[in-house]
Design an enzyme around this catalytic site. Structure first.
Site, mmCIF file in Angstrom:
data_model
loop_
_atom_site.group_PDB
_atom_site.id
_atom_site.type_symbol
_atom_site.label_atom_id
_atom_site.label_comp_id
_atom_site.label_asym_id
_atom_site.label_seq_id
_atom_site.Cartn_x
_atom_site.Cartn_y
_atom_site.Cartn_z
ATOM 1 N N HIS A 77 0.816 -1.217 0.000
ATOM 2 C CA HIS A 77 0.000 0.000 0.000
ATOM 3 C C HIS A 77 0.851 1.269 0.000
ATOM 4 O O HIS A 77 1.950 1.298 0.535
ATOM 5 C CB HIS A 77 -0.882 0.049 1.255
ATOM 6 C CG HIS A 77 -1.735 -1.151 1.431
ATOM 7 N ND1 HIS A 77 -1.458 -2.124 2.360
ATOM 8 C CD2 HIS A 77 -2.849 -1.554 0.781
ATOM 9 C CE1 HIS A 77 -2.381 -3.079 2.291
ATOM 10 N NE2 HIS A 77 -3.232 -2.753 1.329
ATOM 11 N N HIS A 79 1.063 4.794 1.723
ATOM 12 C CA HIS A 79 0.627 5.344 3.002
ATOM 13 C C HIS A 79 0.719 6.864 2.987
ATOM 14 O O HIS A 79 1.413 7.451 2.157
ATOM 15 C CB HIS A 79 1.431 4.729 4.144
ATOM 16 C CG HIS A 79 0.982 3.328 4.467
ATOM 17 N ND1 HIS A 79 0.395 3.002 5.662
ATOM 18 C CD2 HIS A 79 1.006 2.185 3.740
ATOM 19 C CE1 HIS A 79 0.069 1.718 5.660
ATOM 20 N NE2 HIS A 79 0.451 1.194 4.496
ATOM 21 N N HIS A 95 -3.231 4.289 5.392
ATOM 22 C CA HIS A 95 -3.303 4.261 3.927
ATOM 23 C C HIS A 95 -3.572 5.646 3.363
ATOM 24 O O HIS A 95 -4.335 6.425 3.944
ATOM 25 C CB HIS A 95 -4.416 3.331 3.455
ATOM 26 C CG HIS A 95 -4.133 1.890 3.685
ATOM 27 N ND1 HIS A 95 -4.914 0.899 3.165
ATOM 28 C CD2 HIS A 95 -3.150 1.266 4.366
ATOM 29 C CE1 HIS A 95 -4.432 -0.278 3.523
ATOM 30 N NE2 HIS A 95 -3.366 -0.066 4.253
ATOM 31 N N HIS A 103 -11.540 0.854 1.581
ATOM 32 C CA HIS A 103 -10.417 -0.009 1.228
ATOM 33 C C HIS A 103 -10.932 -1.162 0.364
ATOM 34 O O HIS A 103 -12.037 -1.660 0.575
ATOM 35 C CB HIS A 103 -9.759 -0.568 2.489
ATOM 36 C CG HIS A 103 -8.690 -1.566 2.200
ATOM 37 N ND1 HIS A 103 -7.501 -1.219 1.601
ATOM 38 C CD2 HIS A 103 -8.641 -2.899 2.383
ATOM 39 C CE1 HIS A 103 -6.766 -2.306 1.450
ATOM 40 N NE2 HIS A 103 -7.440 -3.335 1.921
ATOM 41 N N HIS A 112 -9.436 3.277 -1.966
ATOM 42 C CA HIS A 112 -8.335 4.154 -1.563
ATOM 43 C C HIS A 112 -7.350 4.396 -2.703
ATOM 44 O O HIS A 112 -7.047 3.472 -3.468
ATOM 45 C CB HIS A 112 -7.481 3.497 -0.481
ATOM 46 C CG HIS A 112 -8.092 3.345 0.854
ATOM 47 N ND1 HIS A 112 -7.481 2.614 1.827
ATOM 48 C CD2 HIS A 112 -9.214 3.820 1.399
ATOM 49 C CE1 HIS A 112 -8.204 2.637 2.919
ATOM 50 N NE2 HIS A 112 -9.272 3.360 2.682
ATOM 51 N N ASP A 115 -4.462 1.848 -2.333
ATOM 52 C CA ASP A 115 -4.605 0.415 -2.585
ATOM 53 C C ASP A 115 -3.803 0.007 -3.812
ATOM 54 O O ASP A 115 -4.033 0.499 -4.910
ATOM 55 C CB ASP A 115 -6.075 0.039 -2.778
ATOM 56 C CG ASP A 115 -6.870 0.123 -1.488
ATOM 57 O OD1 ASP A 115 -6.278 -0.063 -0.409
ATOM 58 O OD2 ASP A 115 -8.081 0.368 -1.567
ATOM 59 N N HIS A 153 3.597 -5.237 3.546
ATOM 60 C CA HIS A 153 3.072 -5.841 4.772
ATOM 61 C C HIS A 153 3.433 -7.322 4.870
ATOM 62 O O HIS A 153 3.730 -7.970 3.866
ATOM 63 C CB HIS A 153 1.547 -5.680 4.819
ATOM 64 C CG HIS A 153 1.113 -4.270 5.006
ATOM 65 N ND1 HIS A 153 1.022 -3.673 6.242
ATOM 66 C CD2 HIS A 153 0.739 -3.325 4.099
ATOM 67 C CE1 HIS A 153 0.599 -2.428 6.104
ATOM 68 N NE2 HIS A 153 0.426 -2.189 4.802
ATOM 69 N N ARG A 170 4.577 -4.337 9.213
ATOM 70 C CA ARG A 170 5.223 -3.648 8.090
ATOM 71 C C ARG A 170 6.643 -4.169 7.929
ATOM 72 O O ARG A 170 7.493 -3.962 8.787
ATOM 73 C CB ARG A 170 5.175 -2.144 8.329
ATOM 74 C CG ARG A 170 3.727 -1.668 8.449
ATOM 75 C CD ARG A 170 3.595 -0.223 8.840
ATOM 76 N NE ARG A 170 2.180 0.115 8.993
ATOM 77 C CZ ARG A 170 1.682 1.343 8.936
ATOM 78 N NH1 ARG A 170 2.492 2.377 8.734
ATOM 79 N NH2 ARG A 170 0.394 1.541 9.086
#
Length: 179
Positions: A77, A79, A95, A103, A112, A115, A153, A170
């Site tokens: 993602h 951020h 995000h 999401h 988002h 995404d 992630h 993360r």
């Protein structure tokens, strides 16, 4: 004009037609570019490089990421903050979601801006990918990714849990910078 004279002009005519055909198939004009050099968070080994290229109304996101769990899927993602100063990557915030969307799967309408498609690691723990996405931009507008964080992630994105996809810890963090 004689038949022989007209015959000698055919290569020039075919060359012009071929040039027009190639020009008609040209890809969109390349716009601004950005990149992100992923560095591992504390206790992890994930690294990689990701490129962002504006292609008209889409952005091509591509790269290679190493040090992932072999044969596994990982959430991926953009951020909100371009800050990787904390050892766990939490300084990158949540995000990137400038439009207040839900999401979900990258590329679906109304999700988002942050995404991205999940990463699929091979048997060596490497993921190589390329996707063309709408809903983000490079260098302009509210969906501009430049200066934002990029996070890999530990777990797959479930695409349901709001607002994060329940992707776990993360593994790596980067700041997206204009090139």
């Amino acid at each position: 004009m004689t038949y022989a004279h007209a015959f000698h002009r055919l290569p020039a005519v075919f060359g012009a037609v071929a040039l027009l055909a190639v020009a008609g198939c040209a890809s969109p004009t390349l716009g601004p570019t950005a990149s992100a050099d992923l560095m591992p968070t504390t206790g992890n080994t994930t690294t990689g490089n990701v490129q962002f290229v504006q292609l008209g109304g889409m952005v091509r996101v591509s790269g290679t990421i190493k040090g992932l769990k072999p044969n596994a899927e990982h959430g991926f993602h953009i951020h909100e903050k371009g800050d990787c100063s904390s050892g766990d990557g939490m300084s990158a915030g949540g995000h990137f979601n400038p439009t207040g969307a839900k999401h979900g799967h990258a590329g679906d309408p109304g999700v988002h801006a942050g995404d991205l498609p999940s990463l699929h690691a091979d048997a060596t723990g490497t993921a190589t990918f390329s996707a063309e996405l709408r809903g983000i931009s490079v260098g302009a507008g509210v969906t501009d990714v430049v200066g934002r964080g990029l996070i890999v992630h530990a777990m797959p994105d479930d695409y349901v849990t709001q607002p994060t996809g329940n992707s776990g810890g993360r593994l790596a963090c980067a700041v997206i910078v204009r090139r």
